[in-house]
Design an enzyme around this catalytic site. Structure first.
Site, PDB file in Angstrom:
ATOM      1  CB  CYS B 164      48.408  -7.818  12.885  1.00 15.54           C
ATOM      2  SG  CYS B 164      48.831  -9.641  12.350  1.00 15.54           S
ATOM      3  CG  HIS B 304      42.904  -5.920  11.585  1.00 15.81           C
ATOM      4  ND1 HIS B 304      44.113  -5.516  11.874  1.00 15.81           N
ATOM      5  CD2 HIS B 304      43.308  -7.509  11.402  1.00 15.81           C
ATOM      6  CE1 HIS B 304      45.036  -6.477  11.961  1.00 15.81           C
ATOM      7  NE2 HIS B 304      44.612  -7.513  11.573  1.00 15.81           N
ATOM      8  CE  LYS B 336      46.081  -4.485   8.468  1.00 17.04           C
ATOM      9  NZ  LYS B 336      45.368  -4.003   9.238  1.00 17.04           N
ATOM     10  CG  HIS B 341      48.984  -6.936   7.605  1.00 22.44           C
ATOM     11  ND1 HIS B 341      49.288  -6.349   8.520  1.00 22.44           N
ATOM     12  CD2 HIS B 341      48.413  -7.923   8.115  1.00 22.44           C
ATOM     13  CE1 HIS B 341      48.723  -6.625   9.712  1.00 22.44           C
ATOM     14  NE2 HIS B 341      48.194  -7.901   9.567  1.00 22.44           N
TER      15      HIS B 341
END
Lengths: 86, 414
Positions: B164, B304, B336, B341
């Protein structure tokens, strides 16, 4: 239709699809790289399809030696010619 | 000798809520979700049926037909984003020393779509007579290599796979190589096309994705009390990174400057973050140090923020460790929440968001944030974005296997 003509027709159909040209425009003396713009991946894909269609194996040496449409037809016609039974 | 400064001079973005930088950015500013019910294939037997699909995308608009036919979807994204980013940067490659132009792209998964198609065909036909060009279609480096081939660039040609965080590492490593003088310009970024039956099922069975199938647009809800996992998405972003002097000489448009980067590992678990967020906070602190600034200079954090219970809790904790009481005054938002994602693309798309946030002086929102989680108590910019004075911003990316990367961007000042 004789054997050679049958092979020629099928080969030209495969090449026409690969090079996105009309079958009628695939001439026997056409150069694969120059006239049909076939690159190395195109050659691999074409060989793969011809192997499937004719149930043969085309070794690397044969693949490397063909330059024109006629070369392919000659090679396949020879490989697929019915052998006289003994 | 002083290291060269590095600026962002072009962007190309593809995401579920917008193809092209302008469409994407306007959707992000307005908080428009690109997540919805999965349509790409029949999710039979899969618990999750929510995805973030890119549906208005025609690869042949961005590359020759013959190339489009022979590459996987993740390469389509890479070539299309590059096409857009180069046009945006107004860089004329014909005038460049192409040995000084590189291509560094992140991809967590590579050419899975084609891989799966061939596997399924092999089992269906009961033969391993596979398509003869499987290898170059599946291999992850296909993306940076096809970019290099299409544009004739001869500098470093690298794909980075750090789950990721791949896209953030793509941008970060490009930044470093320009700083070190290895190249003057880099086509950097990240791409991913993970919406394939096997991959989708694999993420679902790992129980990291949302099962909010009845409300797909609300499934990605980072920091919300009722979050239940992320939404798998596809897309990509390419950022043209350029040595400042080079950009100034050709009068290039400049979005922002890249000023800091840090990369580390938690050495903890193959999918779980360190519960204390020690590695995440260290990555943030190291990026701040690398930028030569103070934690007080950070005006916005693009988190994130995946919408999993563990990530959002640990990331919040890590932000508090780094910023102490000031953590509560910094807007923190999640891209996101809108585009799901996108794995290897995420860090690059979010880096692009930071550049756009600086250029537009606007903080995009975290959508679907409704109920407060006592463990997540920062200012997540819920629902509605806002204008703000943004000089310096931080982007976090924390990949599975504790592959961490933090990037810092600032408003360009001569």
């Amino acid at each position: 239709m004789d054997h050679y003509t049958q092979v020629e027709q099928t080969v030209k159909e495969v090449l026409a699809k690969q090079s996105k040209m009309d079958v009628a425009n695939i001439k026997s003396d056409a150069l694969l790289a120059e006239d049909l713009r076939m690159d190395s991946f195109g050659a691999l894909e074409t060989a793969f399809e011809l192997e499937e269609k004719f149930a043969i194996q085309i070794p690397n040496e044969a693949l490397a030696s063909v330059k024109t449409v006629k070369d392919i037809v000659d090679y396949i016609a020879e490989q697929t010619q019915e052998k006289p039974s003994t | 000798m002083r290291k060269p400064r590095v600026v962002i001079t072009g962007l190309g973005i593809i995401a579920s809520n917008g193809v092209g930088t302008e469409a994407f950015w306007q959707a992000n500013k307005k908080g428009i979700s690109g997540t919805d019910a999965l349509t790409r294939f029949d999710p039979r037997g899969i618990d999750c049926t929510v995805a973030s699909e890119v549906n208005d995308f025609d690869p042949v608009q961005f590359m020759p037909k013959d190339v489009a036919k022979r590459v996987d979807r993740f390469v389509h994204f890479g070539l299309a984003c590059t096409h857009m980013a180069l046009a945006d940067s107004k860089l004329d490659l014909n005038k460049e020393d192409k040995r000084r132009v590189g291509s560094i792209i992140g991809s967590g998964l590579g050419g899975l779509l084609f891989h799966e198609e061939q596997m399924m065909l092999a089992y269906e036909k009961d033969t391993l007579r596979l398509n003869p060009i499987c290898v170059p279609r599946i291999t992850p480096n296909a993306v940076s290599s096809h970019i290099a081939i299409q544009y004739g660039v001869l500098g470093p040609n690298i794909v980075i796979s750090t789950a990721c965080a791949s896209g953030a590492h793509g941008v970060g490593e490009a930044f470093r190589k320009i700083q070190c003088g290895e190249m003057g310009v880099c086509i950097s970024g990240g791409v991913e096309a993970p919406l394939t039956p096997f991959t989708f099922a694999a993420y679902s069975n790992l129980r990291v994705v949302s099962r909010r199938n009845d409300a797909p647009k609300e499934a990605s809800r980072p920091f919300d009390l009722n979050r239940d996992g992320f939404v798998l998405g596809e897309g990509g972003a390419v950022l043209i990174l350029e040595e400042l002097e080079h950009a100034l000489q050709r009068n290039a448009p400049i979005y922002a400057e890249v000023i800091g980067y840090a990369s580390n590992s938690g050495g903890h678990h193959i999918v779980m973050p360190d519960p204390d967020g020690a590695d995440a906070s260290r990555a943030m602190s190291d990026a701040v140090k690398d930028a030569g600034i103070s934690v007080n200079d950070i005006d916005y954090i693009n988190a994130h923020a995946t919408s999993t219970g563990a990530n959002d809790r640990c990331e919040t904790k890590a932000i508090k460790t780094v910023f102490d009481k000031r953590a509560y005054d910094i807007p923190v938002s999640s891209t996101k929440s809108m585009i799901g994602h996108t794995i290897g693309a995420a860090g690059a798309i979010e880096a692009a968001v930071c550049a756009l946030a600086i250029k537009d002086q606007f903080v995009p929102p975290t959508i679907n944030y409704k109920d407060k989680d006592p463990d997540c108590d920062l200012d997540y910019v819920p629902g509605v974005g806002r204008t703000a004075n943004l000089s310096t911003v931080l982007s976090n990316s924390f990949g599975f296997g504790n592959c961490n990367a933090c990037l810092i961007f600032s408003k360009f000042k001569e």
